[in-house]
Design a protein around this motif. Structure first.
Motif: not given
Length: 239
Positions: A97-100, A136-140, A179-184
Motif C-alpha cells: 500500500s502506498v500512502t501520502a 488515484c487523485a482527489a479534488y477538494g 490522505e490517499i492510498a493505492l493498494s495491491v
C-alpha cells in the motif's frame, strides 16, 4: 406550419437535453484551461525526477514549467503542466500500500475550478514515451478519479465520482487535506481516501494491453495542471 416547426423544435430539444446533461456531468472536472508555467520551476528535491504529460510536451511545455521543491518535511508541488514525480529508488512489489497526505493550503489557488492530486503506483518505463502507471487523485470538492497511462491515458471511473470520504474545502482559498492510498492485495487493486476504500478493481482488468505492464513498479505522486499543494508522509507498507 407554425405547429409543425414547434413540434420539430420540441423533438430536437427533447433529444438534445439528455445528451447535454450527460456531457456536462462527464466534463464537470474537465481541465480546459491552459497550462500556466511556474516561475522558477524545476526539481530541487535530491533524487527526484518528473515527467509531464505527452499532450503538454507536444504543446511545448517542459518539466521545468512545474515546480517540485522541499518545504520543511513536505514536498511542495506547483504546476504548470500536469506531471508525475518520483524517486527511482521508490519501488513496490507484491502486496503493498502506498500512502501520502496532500494539503491544498488555499483551495483553487491557481485555478477557477477544482484540480486533483494523488499517488501513483505500478510505474514502468518511467521517464520514457512508453511509461505506464495507475493513479488515484482527489479534488477538494468531494470528487476523485482513478486513471492511468499505458502509455495512452485511460480512465477507470470515467469523468470522476463523488464520495463522502473525500474532504471538501470550506470555500475557495480555504485549506483542504486528503490522505490517499493505492493498494495491491492479491487479485485486487484499491484506492482509499481518508481511510475509506472508494474504488477497487480486479488486477487483471488493469494489467492488460493498453494499461499497466505490471502491478509492481515505481510509486510517486501525480498532480493535475495549475495546482498548488504540499505532500507529506509518502510511504509504502507491505501487506
Amino acid at each position: 406550419m407554425h405547429h409543425t416547426r414547434g413540434s420539430a423544435f420540441a423533438m430536437v430539444f427533447a433529444l438534445l437535453v439528455p445528451s447535454l446533461i450527460f456531457a456536462y456531468s462527464q466534463g464537470a472536472h474537465a481541465q480546459g484551461d491552459a497550462d500556466r508555467p511556474v516561475a522558477g520551476g524545476g526539481i530541487s528535491v535530491p533524487g527526484w525526477v518528473g515527467k509531464i504529460d505527452a499532450s503538454a510536451e507536444r504543446a511545448g511545455q517542459t518539466v521545468n514549467n512545474a515546480k517540485l521543491a522541499p518545504e520543511g518535511k513536505a514536498l511542495h508541488v506547483t504546476t504548470g503542466p500536469a506531471v508525475a514525480y518520483w524517486n527511482a529508488a521508490n519501488k513496490a512489489a507484491g502486496n503493498y500500500s502506498v500512502t501520502a497526505t496532500f494539503t491544498e493550503p488555499k483551495f483553487m489557488n491557481l485555478n477557477d475550478h477544482p484540480h486533483p492530486y494523488g499517488v501513483f503506483i505500478a510505474g514502468n518505463d518511467m521517464g520514457t514515451a512508453q511509461q505506464s502507471y495507475l493513479y488515484c487523485a482527489a479534488y477538494g470538492d468531494g470528487h476523485y478519479i482513478v486513471r492511468g497511462f499505458g502509455p495512452q491515458p485511460f480512465q477507470m471511473n470515467g469523468g470522476g465520482s463523488a464520495s463522502a470520504a473525500v474532504h471538501k474545502a470550506a470555500g475557495v482559498g480555504q485549506p483542504v487535506t486528503q490522505e490517499i492510498a493505492l493498494s495491491v492485495k492479491g487479485s485486487r487493486v484499491e484506492c482509499a481516501i481518508n481511510g475509506t476504500v472508494v474504488a477497487g478493481y480486479d488486477k487483471a482488468d488493469l494489467v492488460t494491453s493498453g494499461k499497466l505492464k505490471s502491478a509492481d513498479g515505481i510509486y510517486g505522486i501525480r498532480f493535475a495542471h495549475n495546482t498548488d499543494a504540499l505532500v507529506t508522509g509518502l510511504t509504502v507498507t507491505k501487506q
